[in-house]
Design an enzyme around this catalytic site. Structure first.
Site, mmCIF file in Angstrom:
data_model
loop_
_atom_site.group_PDB
_atom_site.id
_atom_site.type_symbol
_atom_site.label_atom_id
_atom_site.label_comp_id
_atom_site.label_asym_id
_atom_site.label_seq_id
_atom_site.Cartn_x
_atom_site.Cartn_y
_atom_site.Cartn_z
ATOM 1 N N SER A 54 0.834 -1.194 0.000
ATOM 2 C CA SER A 54 0.000 0.000 0.000
ATOM 3 C C SER A 54 0.872 1.248 0.000
ATOM 4 O O SER A 54 1.960 1.263 0.598
ATOM 5 C CB SER A 54 -0.901 0.026 1.239
ATOM 6 O OG SER A 54 -1.532 1.274 1.403
ATOM 7 N N TYR A 81 -1.225 0.233 10.658
ATOM 8 C CA TYR A 81 -1.296 -0.212 9.264
ATOM 9 C C TYR A 81 -0.061 0.216 8.476
ATOM 10 O O TYR A 81 0.566 -0.603 7.785
ATOM 11 C CB TYR A 81 -2.554 0.356 8.610
ATOM 12 C CG TYR A 81 -2.752 -0.085 7.175
ATOM 13 C CD1 TYR A 81 -3.240 -1.356 6.889
ATOM 14 C CD2 TYR A 81 -2.457 0.770 6.109
ATOM 15 C CE1 TYR A 81 -3.434 -1.767 5.572
ATOM 16 C CE2 TYR A 81 -2.646 0.364 4.798
ATOM 17 C CZ TYR A 81 -3.132 -0.908 4.537
ATOM 18 O OH TYR A 81 -3.307 -1.312 3.229
#
Length: 385
Positions: free
Chosen positions: A208, A236
């Site tokens: 990501s 994250y």
């Protein structure tokens, strides 16, 4: 993917690659790095559709009739699209998922839709729960016992519990770190014998752009020391950065004769089940900008490219030969791009490598021993029951 373009990407960031080699211990991202990371995120959301306008949808795939692909998290989002498209292209697809019933329902639906277009889709389901390292070890043991090859391992499954308080798995690890990094790393290592049988093979880690705002303290990977305040973005972003750092060292540890390539990719900003975890008012806003956000089919393209394009292996070997500090990284537009400045911190990457192996219960020489055909002991799995 032209090698000239890849070389250009490397040359433009050579100074960034050298900066993190300082030995002073960083406690967090600098303000400029943090702001730059958020700029990349906003830029990707606003312009990803324009930058990827040259891509076909769905992504055309080369013939892969003799290829076995394991896809984690393949019952929803881009994982579901990846599994379906690989199967329709002729691959043997293994859906590695928590909900096996849901996967079987999907397969029945896909077979019905595919009926009359060719041979039945070659798909099977195996149970895998990334929140349980025992489950990861058992999955690898079950597959390796078949003595069958794996040509492509796609570590797609991930979580982003936006706004949620810090949670821990039953193994005692922060959930983002375990699902997004520790469990896929463990799966990649334990499946090396099967990946060697499938050589030339590759490990594809769905990453990501959020890794640009991530930071990893190898001595505090679960963010429990109190040195940093935990947020879901911290969890994250750190887990995705850790995945790149680990992948970079794994690529360096794998000898050329193993025939295994390691690549990370970003799917872009995709409308998937992540939206379920957003506050209600943000969910509304998330759906008000569909032009900018990819659907699952569009979001699957960079992963499918990384998994099937014949030049990926050549690109990975070129980076390795040049002693590039980061593994291959493919952008949402299916072009090679550069990971964050912090991802180039080779000293921290080695520390993340060692700490990861310690946390998942594998010896530091696990890769070398598995490459030599030796067996290794793992702290998790059937052998420990």
């Amino acid at each position: 993917m032209a090698n000239e373009e890849a070389e250009k990407k490397k040359n433009t960031t050579s100074s960034e690659a050298k900066q993190p080699l300082k030995t002073a211990k960083k406690k967090a991202l600098g303000w400029m790095e943090w702001l730059r990371g958020w700029f990349y995120l906003v830029y990707e959301m606003l312009f990803q559709r324009i930058l990827a306008s040259h891509l076909q949808n769905p992504m055309p795939l080369p013939p892969i009739n003799d290829v076995t692909c394991i896809v984690t998290g393949s019952t929803s989002g881009i994982g579901r699209e990846i599994a379906r498209q690989l199967a329709e292209a002729g691959a043997h697809v293994v859906m590695a998922v928590r909900s096996t019933n849901r996967a079987q329902e999907l397969i029945r639906k896909w077979q019905e839709e595919w009926s009359g277009k060719g041979l039945p889709l070659n798909i099977e389901v195996m149970e895998l729960d990334l929140l349980s390292l025992d489950s990861v070890a058992r999955f690898a043991e079950a597959w390796n016992s078949r003595m069958a090859p794996v040509h492509v391992l796609i570590n797609n499954a991930g979580i982003f519990s936006i706004g949620e308080p810090q949670k821990f798995s039953k193994d005692g690890y922060e959930e983002h770190m375990q699902v997004n990094h520790l469990a896929p790393a463990m799966l990649s290592i334990l499946l090396l014998p099967s990946l060697i049988r499938g050589s030339p093979s590759r490990i594809v880690n769905v990453n990501s752009t959020m890794h640009y705002v991530g930071f990893v303290d190898p001595e505090d990977m679960n963010v429990v020391s109190g040195k940093r305040k935990y947020t879901s973005v911290v969890g994250y972003g750190g887990s995705k950065l850790a995945q790149i750092m680990f992948s970079s060292i794994l690529q360096k540890r794998l000898p050329a004769e193993s025939g295994i390539s390691v690549v990370c990719n970003t799917p872009g900003i995709v409308l998937t089940n992540v939206a379920r975890d957003l506050p209600q008012f943000l969910q509304v806003g998330y759906r008000l900008i569909p032009y900018f956000i990819f659907n699952a089919e569009e979001g699957s393209r960079s992963t499918l490219f990384a998994a099937t394009d014949p030049q990926i292996s050549e690109y990975c070997e070129m980076l390795k030969a040049d002693d590039w500090p980061v593994c291959a990284y493919i952008s949402h537009d299916c072009r090679p791009t550069n990971a964050s400045e912090e991802a180039h911190n080779i000293e921290t990457s080695y520390k993340v490598w060692e700490k990861t192996l310690e946390l998942i219960g594998l010896p530091l020489d696990a890769v070398e021993r598995l490459i030599e055909g030796e067996e290794i002991k793992c702290r998790y799995g059937n052998s420990q029951e």
